[in-house]
Scaffold this motif. Structure first.
Motif, PDB file in Angstrom:
ATOM      1  N   GLY A 150       0.804  -1.216   0.000  1.00 47.05           N
ATOM      2  CA  GLY A 150       0.000   0.000   0.000  1.00 47.05           C
ATOM      3  C   GLY A 150       0.835   1.264   0.000  1.00 47.05           C
ATOM      4  N   PRO A 151       0.166   2.419   0.022  1.00 46.44           N
ATOM      5  CA  PRO A 151       0.846   3.713  -0.087  1.00 46.44           C
ATOM      6  C   PRO A 151       1.997   3.884   0.901  1.00 46.44           C
ATOM      7  N   TYR A 152       3.106   4.338   0.360  1.00 46.41           N
ATOM      8  CA  TYR A 152       4.321   4.705   1.099  1.00 46.41           C
ATOM      9  C   TYR A 152       5.049   3.514   1.718  1.00 46.41           C
ATOM     10  N   THR A 153       4.673   2.305   1.347  1.00 48.16           N
ATOM     11  CA  THR A 153       5.478   1.155   1.755  1.00 48.16           C
ATOM     12  C   THR A 153       6.726   1.099   0.861  1.00 48.16           C
ATOM     13  N   GLU A 154       7.647   0.241   1.233  1.00 51.70           N
ATOM     14  CA  GLU A 154       8.891   0.118   0.457  1.00 51.70           C
ATOM     15  C   GLU A 154       8.607  -0.287  -0.987  1.00 51.70           C
ATOM     16  N   PHE A 155       7.717  -1.258  -1.174  1.00 51.14           N
ATOM     17  CA  PHE A 155       7.419  -1.718  -2.533  1.00 51.14           C
ATOM     18  C   PHE A 155       6.675  -0.651  -3.335  1.00 51.14           C
ATOM     19  N   TYR A 156       5.779   0.068  -2.682  1.00 54.89           N
ATOM     20  CA  TYR A 156       5.076   1.156  -3.369  1.00 54.89           C
ATOM     21  C   TYR A 156       6.067   2.204  -3.857  1.00 54.89           C
ATOM     22  N   ASN A 157       6.958   2.624  -2.996  1.00 59.85           N
ATOM     23  CA  ASN A 157       7.934   3.643  -3.381  1.00 59.85           C
ATOM     24  C   ASN A 157       8.796   3.186  -4.542  1.00 59.85           C
ATOM     25  N   SER A 171      10.239  -7.309 -13.703  1.00 61.25           N
ATOM     26  CA  SER A 171       9.008  -7.537 -12.952  1.00 61.25           C
ATOM     27  C   SER A 171       9.146  -6.972 -11.550  1.00 61.25           C
ATOM     28  N   LEU A 172       8.007  -6.528 -11.019  1.00 65.24           N
ATOM     29  CA  LEU A 172       8.005  -5.911  -9.693  1.00 65.24           C
ATOM     30  C   LEU A 172       7.221  -6.781  -8.720  1.00 65.24           C
ATOM     31  N   ASP A 173       7.456  -6.570  -7.449  1.00 61.48           N
ATOM     32  CA  ASP A 173       6.780  -7.359  -6.424  1.00 61.48           C
ATOM     33  C   ASP A 173       5.316  -6.975  -6.262  1.00 61.48           C
ATOM     34  N   CYS A 174       4.972  -5.738  -6.613  1.00 59.66           N
ATOM     35  CA  CYS A 174       3.597  -5.253  -6.421  1.00 59.66           C
ATOM     36  C   CYS A 174       3.091  -4.589  -7.686  1.00 59.66           C
ATOM     37  N   ASN A 175       1.872  -4.941  -8.076  1.00 59.85           N
ATOM     38  CA  ASN A 175       1.196  -4.309  -9.200  1.00 59.85           C
ATOM     39  C   ASN A 175      -0.089  -3.653  -8.692  1.00 59.85           C
ATOM     40  N   TYR A 176      -0.581  -2.688  -9.445  1.00 60.27           N
ATOM     41  CA  TYR A 176      -1.662  -1.839  -8.941  1.00 60.27           C
ATOM     42  C   TYR A 176      -2.742  -1.605  -9.988  1.00 60.27           C
ATOM     43  N   VAL A 177      -3.981  -1.376  -9.509  1.00 51.10           N
ATOM     44  CA  VAL A 177      -5.045  -0.822 -10.323  1.00 51.10           C
ATOM     45  C   VAL A 177      -5.553   0.409  -9.583  1.00 51.10           C
ATOM     46  N   VAL A 178      -5.566   1.527 -10.291  1.00 56.54           N
ATOM     47  CA  VAL A 178      -6.009   2.804  -9.721  1.00 56.54           C
ATOM     48  C   VAL A 178      -7.397   3.118 -10.257  1.00 56.54           C
ATOM     49  N   TRP A 179      -8.339   3.290  -9.351  1.00 56.91           N
ATOM     50  CA  TRP A 179      -9.718   3.625  -9.714  1.00 56.91           C
ATOM     51  C   TRP A 179      -9.894   5.131  -9.664  1.00 56.91           C
ATOM     52  N   ILE A 180     -10.315   5.720 -10.790  1.00 56.05           N
ATOM     53  CA  ILE A 180     -10.539   7.167 -10.863  1.00 56.05           C
ATOM     54  C   ILE A 180     -11.980   7.471 -10.454  1.00 56.05           C
ATOM     55  N   SER A 181     -12.149   8.406  -9.528  1.00 54.90           N
ATOM     56  CA  SER A 181     -13.478   8.821  -9.081  1.00 54.90           C
ATOM     57  C   SER A 181     -14.198   9.516 -10.230  1.00 54.90           C
ATOM     58  N   PHE A 182     -15.316   8.911 -10.657  1.00 58.98           N
ATOM     59  CA  PHE A 182     -15.958   9.358 -11.892  1.00 58.98           C
ATOM     60  C   PHE A 182     -17.448   9.057 -11.826  1.00 58.98           C
ATOM     61  N   SER A 183     -18.293  10.001 -12.229  1.00 62.93           N
ATOM     62  CA  SER A 183     -19.738   9.833 -12.348  1.00 62.93           C
ATOM     63  C   SER A 183     -20.443  10.011 -10.997  1.00 62.93           C
ATOM     64  N   GLY A 184     -21.746   9.666 -10.969  1.00 60.22           N
ATOM     65  CA  GLY A 184     -22.562   9.838  -9.771  1.00 60.22           C
ATOM     66  C   GLY A 184     -22.233   8.815  -8.704  1.00 60.22           C
ATOM     67  N   LEU A 185     -22.778   9.011  -7.505  1.00 64.34           N
ATOM     68  CA  LEU A 185     -22.401   8.184  -6.371  1.00 64.34           C
ATOM     69  C   LEU A 185     -22.794   6.718  -6.566  1.00 64.34           C
ATOM     70  N   GLY A 186     -23.981   6.455  -7.076  1.00 65.80           N
ATOM     71  CA  GLY A 186     -24.380   5.073  -7.309  1.00 65.80           C
ATOM     72  C   GLY A 186     -23.424   4.366  -8.251  1.00 65.80           C
ATOM     73  N   ASN A 187     -23.076   5.040  -9.340  1.00 69.12           N
ATOM     74  CA  ASN A 187     -22.112   4.477 -10.292  1.00 69.12           C
ATOM     75  C   ASN A 187     -20.758   4.239  -9.637  1.00 69.12           C
ATOM     76  N   ARG A 188     -20.333   5.181  -8.820  1.00 72.11           N
ATOM     77  CA  ARG A 188     -19.012   5.044  -8.191  1.00 72.11           C
ATOM     78  C   ARG A 188     -18.958   3.835  -7.261  1.00 72.11           C
ATOM     79  N   ILE A 189     -20.021   3.613  -6.506  1.00 76.50           N
ATOM     80  CA  ILE A 189     -20.044   2.466  -5.603  1.00 76.50           C
ATOM     81  C   ILE A 189     -19.968   1.161  -6.399  1.00 76.50           C
ATOM     82  N   LEU A 190     -20.745   1.069  -7.469  1.00 74.65           N
ATOM     83  CA  LEU A 190     -20.763  -0.149  -8.278  1.00 74.65           C
ATOM     84  C   LEU A 190     -19.434  -0.383  -8.991  1.00 74.65           C
ATOM     85  N   THR A 191     -18.851   0.681  -9.529  1.00 75.19           N
ATOM     86  CA  THR A 191     -17.601   0.509 -10.278  1.00 75.19           C
ATOM     87  C   THR A 191     -16.421   0.249  -9.357  1.00 75.19           C
TER      88      THR A 191
END
Length: 571
Positions: A150-157, A171-191
């Motif tokens: 997670g954020p600011y851990t050794e692998f994240y840095n 290859s790295l020890d950690c891979n990530y998916v970043v979710w962008i806040s987008f659309s209305g609240l109902g959509n955001r919860i589902l996505t």
């Protein structure tokens, strides 16, 4: 004890009685004046002496054993246990529920920082099914991964440094998916739930763009390390501009036949942008093909923007199929368990929820939720929408008919009470229904209360208090016993799935006319994927993806959409 000691003192007693007798014999007048009260006292004293002497004799001759004492004590405990069991049965609703939701949630959080996490179970009915042991194990494994990467851990840095370079060569020890806040609240919860499931399936860490209000609305779901993307994330200032024309958009890269890698496998891009919004094209939709997933596994950072609940199409990717079957033996529980795990209202929102529930809903015998979303243009309320709501509720026996002939209807026994929670941007439907049940008794004698927490008039996605109220109302709807929702509404999808409720769906009106029938029961409590791909990745041709497997069907409210259902032949 002194009294017993005196009575047991034989010499004293003998002396006392002999003196009385002598006085009586010596002086007949004294005897004739002897009071009846004193005679009675002597008689009672004699009985007491006899009883005590007899008891002492028995005890000395055959003292009670420990076994007799224990048996006696056991009988007392048995009676007390039976009484306790009866009390528990009569007060079954007050028995503390499993705050960890049968192992779904992790223990060890500071309960005061997010009261809803463990308190919410006491507001809900228990479901007849439980999360699979495989899902529970997978969530604990993900939490360990998130803590490590997670954020600011050794692998994240370490991965951030490669992200800044634009390419990665190893290859790295950690891979990530970043979710962008987008659309209305109902959509955001589902996505966000969709993105999390994808992260679990691909062994990635989910990081959440906090947007303008996510921190205010939702507690941290993972122990110790935040799920929110740090403010100094290198690509954060590009989020608003990322679209299908961006050079790192996966669909555009495929169109251009971009050479992602050299022959030796080096110089892969450090990130790829995934455009999975409703306007995505055929190349963007190749995200849902196994061979494309194989390539994406090599990219350390995936940046995702979507307003779709795309979980149903994950079930159609062959490389994910077995894992998803293990996670969700009952397919229709997918969002329910993901949502109950991820989305805990912050204390400020939980206060709005609990105060309203306790004031208006808690004491009712039954709670009915009615969620209204009108897509017609113009100023409401619309009569045809109200007629449709009422027709559905009465036809499906969710609400009773009114008696227009009599002023009072006296039911047999105590009248049943129903609390109807309505949510709508307009107050008009609430006012009409409230007045109708106020001005007329019901034919059943039931007492009907109509409540609506807010009426914002129009959607105000970027306003903090608006979204607090929206999240509050979704959650309150999820606490009802039965639910009516509107077609196409992600607001309703969230409520029904969080609550484990299979709703009645109001058909979308056409030409401002109430449909007949007005509504139908949903196949499952799962949300609908509004913009799924219709493509056979192997055959490289179009296909009806709603007919490939028994557990992915077309939605009731959107004929081209997809949703998860349970095929009972598979269970």
């Amino acid at each position: 004890m002194k009294r017993f000691k005196q009575n047991l003192d034989g010499d004293h007693l003998s002396t006392h009685l002999d003196l009385d007798t002598r006085n009586a014999l010596r002086n007949p007048d004294w005897k004739s004046g002897f009071s009846s009260m004193k005679v009675m006292g002597i008689f009672v004293a004699g009985l007491i002496v006899f009883s005590v002497l007899f008891s002492v004799n028995v005890v000395l001759r055959d003292p009670p054993s420990d076994a007799v004492f224990e048996t006696s004590k056991a009988r007392v405990l048995e009676v007390e246990h039976r009484k306790d069991s009866e009390d528990q049965f009569s007060q079954s609703l007050e028995v503390p529920k499993d705050k960890l939701l049968r192992g779904l949630l992790a223990d060890g959080f500071d309960e005061g920082s997010c009261v809803s996490r463990y308190q919410s179970a006491s507001y809900r009915k228990e479901l007849p099914y439980r999360p699979s042991s495989y899902l529970i194990s997978k969530l604990r494994s993900y939490e360990a991964l998130h803590k490590r990467c997670g954020p600011y851990t050794e692998f994240y840095n370490k991965t951030i440094e490669q992200l800044k370079s634009g390419y990665h060569t190893s290859s790295l020890d950690c891979n990530y998916v970043v979710w962008i806040s987008f659309s209305g609240l109902g959509n955001r919860i589902l996505t966000l739930a969709s993105a999390f499931l994808y992260a679990v399936l691909t062994n990635r860490v989910l990081l959440v763009d906090p947007g303008v209000d996510m921190v205010d609305l939702f507690c941290e779901p993972f122990p110790e390390v935040s799920w929110f993307l740090p403010m100094d994330f290198p690509l954060k200032n590009q989020f608003d501009s990322l679209d299908q024309k961006s050079p790192h958009c996966y669909g555009k890269m495929l169109k251009k036949n971009t050479n992602f890698t050299n022959s030796d496998g080096s110089m892969m891009p450090s990130f790829v942008y995934l455009h999975l919004a409703h306007d995505y094209d055929d190349q963007d939709k190749l995200f849902f093909c196994s061979q494309d997933q194989t390539f994406l596994q090599k990219i350390p950072w995936l940046i995702m923007k979507t307003d779709n609940y795309f979980v149903p199409s994950l079930f159609l990717i062959p490389s994910f199929e077995q894992e998803l079957n293990n996670l969700f033996p009952r397919k229709e529980t997918a969002f329910h368990f993901l949502g109950r795990y991820l989305f805990h209202p912050t204390n400020v929102v939980w206060g709005l929820i609990t105060r309203y529930y306790q004031a208006y809903l808690e004491k009712a015998d039954e709670r009915v939720g009615i969620q209204i979303r009108v897509f017609d243009t113009g100023t409401g309320p619309f009569q045809h929408v109200f007629d449709q709501i009422l027709a559905c509720a009465v036809k499906e026996n969710l609400l009773p008919e009114i008696n227009r002939q009599d002023f009072i209807v006296s039911p047999l026994g105590t009248p049943k009470s129903k609390a109807v929670l309505m949510t709508s941007l307009s107050s008009g439907y609430f006012e009409k229904l409230r007045d109708m049940y106020w001005e007329h008794p019901t034919v059943t004698g039931e007492v009907i209360g109509i409540y609506q927490p807010s009426h914002e008039e129009y959607q105000q996605t970027e306003k903090l208090m608006h979204n607090r109220k929206a999240w509050t109302e979704m959650y309150l709807l999820s606490l009802t016993d039965v639910l009516v929702t509107s077609s196409w509404s992600t607001f309703g999808y969230v409520a029904q799935s969080l609550g484990g409720l299979t709703p009645w769906i109001l058909y979308k009106p056409e030409n401002r006319t109430a449909p007949d029938p007005p509504c139908q029961r949903a196949m499952s409590m799962e949300p609908c994927f509004h913009a799924p791909p219709f493509y056979d990745c192997k055959a490289k041709t179009g296909v009806d993806t709603g007919k490939l497997v028994p557990h992915v069907r077309h939605c009731e409210d959107m004929s081209w959409g997809l949703k998860l259902v349970d095929s009972y032949e598979e269970l």
